[in-house]
Design a protein around this motif. Structure first.
Motif, PDB file in Angstrom:
ATOM      1  N   GLY A  87      26.736  15.722  15.785  1.00  0.00           N
ATOM      2  CA  GLY A  87      26.640  16.440  14.517  1.00  0.00           C
ATOM      3  C   GLY A  87      25.220  16.773  14.102  1.00  0.00           C
ATOM      4  N   LEU A  88      24.271  16.656  15.014  1.00  0.00           N
ATOM      5  CA  LEU A  88      22.873  16.888  14.653  1.00  0.00           C
ATOM      6  C   LEU A  88      22.590  18.347  14.306  1.00  0.00           C
ATOM      7  CD1 LEU A  88      21.120  14.582  17.267  1.00  0.00           C
ATOM      8  CD2 LEU A  88      21.761  14.073  14.907  1.00  0.00           C
ATOM      9  N   ASP A  89      23.308  19.277  14.925  1.00  0.00           N
ATOM     10  CA  ASP A  89      23.120  20.700  14.605  1.00  0.00           C
ATOM     11  C   ASP A  89      23.560  20.990  13.175  1.00  0.00           C
ATOM     12  OD1 ASP A  89      25.765  20.142  15.385  1.00  0.00           O
ATOM     13  OD2 ASP A  89      26.133  22.205  15.989  1.00  0.00           O
ATOM     14  N   THR A  90      24.688  20.431  12.769  1.00  0.00           N
ATOM     15  CA  THR A  90      25.192  20.600  11.403  1.00  0.00           C
ATOM     16  C   THR A  90      24.233  19.964  10.409  1.00  0.00           C
ATOM     17  OG1 THR A  90      27.464  20.530  12.227  1.00  0.00           O
ATOM     18  CG2 THR A  90      27.145  20.112   9.871  1.00  0.00           C
ATOM     19  N   LEU A  91      23.741  18.798  10.747  1.00  0.00           N
ATOM     20  CA  LEU A  91      22.810  18.087   9.881  1.00  0.00           C
ATOM     21  C   LEU A  91      21.564  18.931   9.619  1.00  0.00           C
ATOM     22  CD1 LEU A  91      22.033  14.360  10.199  1.00  0.00           C
ATOM     23  CD2 LEU A  91      20.199  15.957   9.887  1.00  0.00           C
ATOM     24  N   ILE A 122      17.162   9.981   9.661  1.00  0.00           N
ATOM     25  CA  ILE A 122      16.470  11.265   9.693  1.00  0.00           C
ATOM     26  C   ILE A 122      15.238  11.200   8.802  1.00  0.00           C
ATOM     27  CG2 ILE A 122      16.623  13.716   9.030  1.00  0.00           C
ATOM     28  CD1 ILE A 122      18.257  13.116  11.499  1.00  0.00           C
ATOM     29  N   VAL A 123      14.118  11.681   9.324  1.00  0.00           N
ATOM     30  CA  VAL A 123      12.903  11.815   8.536  1.00  0.00           C
ATOM     31  C   VAL A 123      12.644  13.305   8.356  1.00  0.00           C
ATOM     32  CG1 VAL A 123      10.419  11.362   8.424  1.00  0.00           C
ATOM     33  CG2 VAL A 123      11.955   9.646   9.392  1.00  0.00           C
ATOM     34  N   ARG A 140      27.955  14.517   1.886  1.00  0.00           N
ATOM     35  CA  ARG A 140      28.608  15.710   2.433  1.00  0.00           C
ATOM     36  C   ARG A 140      28.494  15.752   3.959  1.00  0.00           C
ATOM     37  NH1 ARG A 140      26.151  20.276  -0.009  1.00  0.00           N
ATOM     38  NH2 ARG A 140      25.521  21.231   1.920  1.00  0.00           N
ATOM     39  N   ILE A 141      27.317  15.435   4.468  1.00  0.00           N
ATOM     40  CA  ILE A 141      27.128  15.441   5.926  1.00  0.00           C
ATOM     41  C   ILE A 141      27.957  14.331   6.569  1.00  0.00           C
ATOM     42  CG2 ILE A 141      25.461  14.991   7.762  1.00  0.00           C
ATOM     43  CD1 ILE A 141      23.427  16.578   6.214  1.00  0.00           C
ATOM     44  N   ALA A 142      27.996  13.166   5.935  1.00  0.00           N
ATOM     45  CA  ALA A 142      28.793  12.053   6.474  1.00  0.00           C
ATOM     46  C   ALA A 142      30.253  12.470   6.627  1.00  0.00           C
ATOM     47  CB  ALA A 142      28.664  10.827   5.574  1.00  0.00           C
ATOM     48  N   SER A 150      21.014   8.485   6.908  1.00  0.00           N
ATOM     49  CA  SER A 150      19.970   7.907   6.065  1.00  0.00           C
ATOM     50  C   SER A 150      18.752   8.822   6.133  1.00  0.00           C
ATOM     51  CB  SER A 150      19.619   6.513   6.574  1.00  0.00           C
ATOM     52  OG  SER A 150      18.488   6.019   5.912  1.00  0.00           O
ATOM     53  N   PHE A 151      18.310   9.330   4.973  1.00  0.00           N
ATOM     54  CA  PHE A 151      17.180  10.254   4.921  1.00  0.00           C
ATOM     55  C   PHE A 151      15.929   9.559   4.397  1.00  0.00           C
ATOM     56  CE2 PHE A 151      20.754  13.257   4.407  1.00  0.00           C
ATOM     57  CZ  PHE A 151      20.447  14.135   5.425  1.00  0.00           C
ATOM     58  N   THR A 152      14.786   9.922   4.963  1.00  0.00           N
ATOM     59  CA  THR A 152      13.477   9.530   4.466  1.00  0.00           C
ATOM     60  C   THR A 152      12.645  10.796   4.370  1.00  0.00           C
ATOM     61  OG1 THR A 152      13.655   7.426   5.644  1.00  0.00           O
ATOM     62  CG2 THR A 152      11.466   8.048   4.862  1.00  0.00           C
ATOM     63  N   VAL A 153      11.942  10.957   3.256  1.00  0.00           N
ATOM     64  CA  VAL A 153      11.095  12.136   3.064  1.00  0.00           C
ATOM     65  C   VAL A 153       9.644  11.699   3.130  1.00  0.00           C
ATOM     66  CG1 VAL A 153      10.453  13.960   1.453  1.00  0.00           C
ATOM     67  CG2 VAL A 153      12.835  13.260   1.643  1.00  0.00           C
ATOM     68  N   LEU A 154       8.860  12.408   3.946  1.00  0.00           N
ATOM     69  CA  LEU A 154       7.433  12.126   4.083  1.00  0.00           C
ATOM     70  C   LEU A 154       6.636  13.408   3.906  1.00  0.00           C
ATOM     71  CD1 LEU A 154       7.378   9.842   7.266  1.00  0.00           C
ATOM     72  CD2 LEU A 154       7.192   9.116   4.900  1.00  0.00           C
TER      73      LEU A 154
END
Length: 170
Positions: A87-91, A122-123, A140-142, A150-154
């Motif tokens: 599902g990485l393309d959708t993500l 995901i970062v 929604r993605i799940a 799990s998202f991290t923003v940098l």
């Protein structure tokens, strides 16, 4: 989807392990421990994938190490299929849709190491990102890909992990 085409769970796990990241390599006993399966089941699938040319073998001391054969004509296609299966393309599409000025989307953690554990790390690197959007996006993605995200923003540049999107490369 892919699990209905490839009925062997061991083979599917091996494809994820080696084709999510071409730098992943492992040996028979390590894979048996990682997957919690017998060495015979792993050996059978490793031999099948090696004979078909999808994996390459390399002797290291008394061990045979396996890795993806990046020279195989279907390597890129298999890598794309594995990434779509996860599902990485959708993500990536969902992140780019309304996040703002995204520079990079990078896969980290277990999935970057070829382990299908159920939680994708995901970062996201960029400027003026819509972090509020991430809260609703994760759920929604799940639902879409049947895996927790799990998202991290940098703000600074990311040097490790698997780059799924790079604005500079476009």
């Amino acid at each position: 989807m892919l699990d209905s085409l490839i009925t062997s769970k061991t083979r599917l796990r091996l494809l994820v392990k080696f084709f999510i990241n071409a730098d992943n390599h492992s040996h028979l006993r390590g894979l048996a421990e990682e997957f919690g399966e017998s060495t015979n089941a792993i050996r059978k699938e490793l031999n099948n994938l090696s004979e078909a040319g999808y994996l390459q073998k390399e002797s290291e001391k008394n061990r045979i190490s396996y890795s993806a054969n990046t020279q195989h004509p279907l390597f890129g296609s298999l890598q794309d299929i594995v990434r779509k299966y996860l599902g990485l393309d959708t993500l990536v599409e969902e992140v780019l849709d309304r996040m703002g000025d995204v520079h990079k989307v990078v896969l980290m953690g277990d999935y970057a190491n070829g382990l299908d554990t159920g939680t994708i790390d995901i970062v996201i690197q960029g400027n003026e990102l819509n972090e509020e959007y991430l809260d609703s996006l994760g759920n929604r993605i799940a639902d879409l890909i049947n895996r927790k995200v799990s998202f991290t923003v940098l703000a600074e540049d990311i040097q490790t992990g698997i780059v799924l999107y790079n604005k500079a490369a476009e």
